[in-house]
Design a protein around this motif. Structure first.
Motif: not given
Length: 383
Positions: A195-224
């Motif tokens: 329920l808080s994945y928006e930060l991941g998309r935000m980081a990608v959309e900035m088109k930064t030169k940095a690598a964007v690594v998204c660390d998931f704990y519970d994943i909704s579509s896997i959870y149920a």
């Protein structure tokens, strides 16, 4: 009894609106609302004299919980967007964020020492962030933390001791985005909680030169399945999680999870793409474990002692999604057999009078050998 019919899918337009709403200026915030009013006064030829020294924000803060003030703020924000005033206020707030964190920005962007830089980004940082930062620093990286919400008092020192710098963005996604845009690390590490994945998309959309690594704990579509998730959360929020998962898998530099490789592969096939990924379990570090300095409790009272370390959840939510709702009844059965149980609760959420903890407080009343204890911060290196 037939299962409830799954709600219809949320439209793309609605999902986009929900996502972008995170980054709007918070006009319920006295400073943002005060800035809007002052800008309007200036555009109308008024100076706002006597209000620009902070007294306007002070008055608004005193009335912040007033529904009439909140409604007026929404109307004012709508009018401001239509008139163009909002652009000036947004620019002023962006500059305020950059000015407030200028020193941290300079430190992140300074590469004179030749070290790689990782910036961790979280709503509320958890120990998975801490354990990675400890070992990255030992291997020559510099690590920084940006958090939307303040770190709990008894945990703040722990994170400060293991980061090269920390900034709290006071619950503002807008401020978080603007600060990240000004930074040039090698890696942005996003803590993507359910329920808080928006930060991941935000980081990608900035088109930064940095690598964007998204660390998931519970994943909704896997959870149920979706229809089960919708029994607990608003269908639009569930669908937004699914949409953000899809976006992140297609655009992030890499993802980390607690799931085994075959589950990650299935997840990627479901969304049509699998980025480089790593399974990293949240095992305790040797630094988090100190040798016992006192005799075992079991040797003192003759009971077998069990310890549950973690968070407690409400007993009234869907047990198909959260079987932990049966914990009070399970604990009672163990306690009836003479076993002792200590619950070391999540230190981010101290035990209080919240109804969530009522069944556990009742266990403590009935059983002297049941203890409900606030968790404590780990102390790396203390052992």
């Amino acid at each position: 009894m037939k299962p409830a019919k799954a709600p219809p899918p949320t439209s793309t337009e609605r999902l986009e609106s929900l996502y972008h709403a995170n980054f709007a200026l918070p006009y319920s915030d006295p400073a943002a609302l005060g800035g809007l009013i002052l800008q309007g006064l200036r555009d109308a030829g008024e100076t706002g004299e006597g209000l620009s020294d902070g007294r306007l924000e002070q008055h608004l803060a005193q009335a912040e919980g007033d529904p009439a003030v909140q409604a007026a703020a929404r109307d004012l924000a709508t009018a401001a967007a239509a008139s163009g005033i909002e652009d000036a206020v947004t620019a002023a707030h962006r500059q305020a964020v950059l000015d407030r964190h200028a020193e941290l920005i300079a430190r992140v962007n300074d590469r004179s020492d030749g070290n790689k830089v990782v910036v961790f980004v979280a709503k509320s940082p958890y120990f998975v962030v801490l354990r990675e930062a400890i070992y990255l620093r030992r291997n020559g990286f510099r690590t920084y933390l940006l958090t939307l919400y303040p770190v709990a008092d008894d945990l703040r020192r722990l994170f400060q001791d293991n980061m090269d710098g920390i900034a709290c963005l006071e619950s503002s996604h807008f401020a978080m985005r603007e600060l990240m845009r000004a930074m040039e690390p090698d890696i942005f590490h996003l803590q993507c909680w359910q329920l808080s994945y928006e930060l991941g998309r935000m980081a990608v959309e900035m088109k930064t030169k940095a690598a964007v690594v998204c660390d998931f704990y519970d994943i909704s579509s896997i959870y149920a399945p979706r229809d089960e998730l919708c029994t607990v959360w608003d269908p639009a929020i569930v669908d937004l999680d699914y949409a953000l998962e899809h976006y992140i898998l297609h655009h992030a530099s890499a993802v980390i999870s607690r799931y085994p490789p075959h589950v990650m592969a299935n997840w990627g096939r479901r969304h049509g793409h699998t980025p480089p990924n790593l399974t990293m379990q949240a095992y305790s570090l040797p630094e988090f474990v100190a040798p016992a300095s006192a005799p075992k409790l079991s040797r003192q009272d003759g009971r077998i002692h069990l310890v549950y370390a973690g968070g407690l959840i409400p007993v009234w939510i869907n047990p198909r999604l959260f079987p932990e709702v049966y914990m009070p009844a399970t604990f009672a059965k163990l306690l009836d057999q003479g076993l002792a149980i200590d619950v070391l609760h999540d230190p981010h959420r101290p035990v209080n009078d919240d109804p969530v903890y009522a069944p556990f407080r009742e266990l403590a009343r009935r059983y002297p050998h049941f203890r409900l204890i606030d968790g404590v911060s780990v102390r790396p290196g203390s052992g």
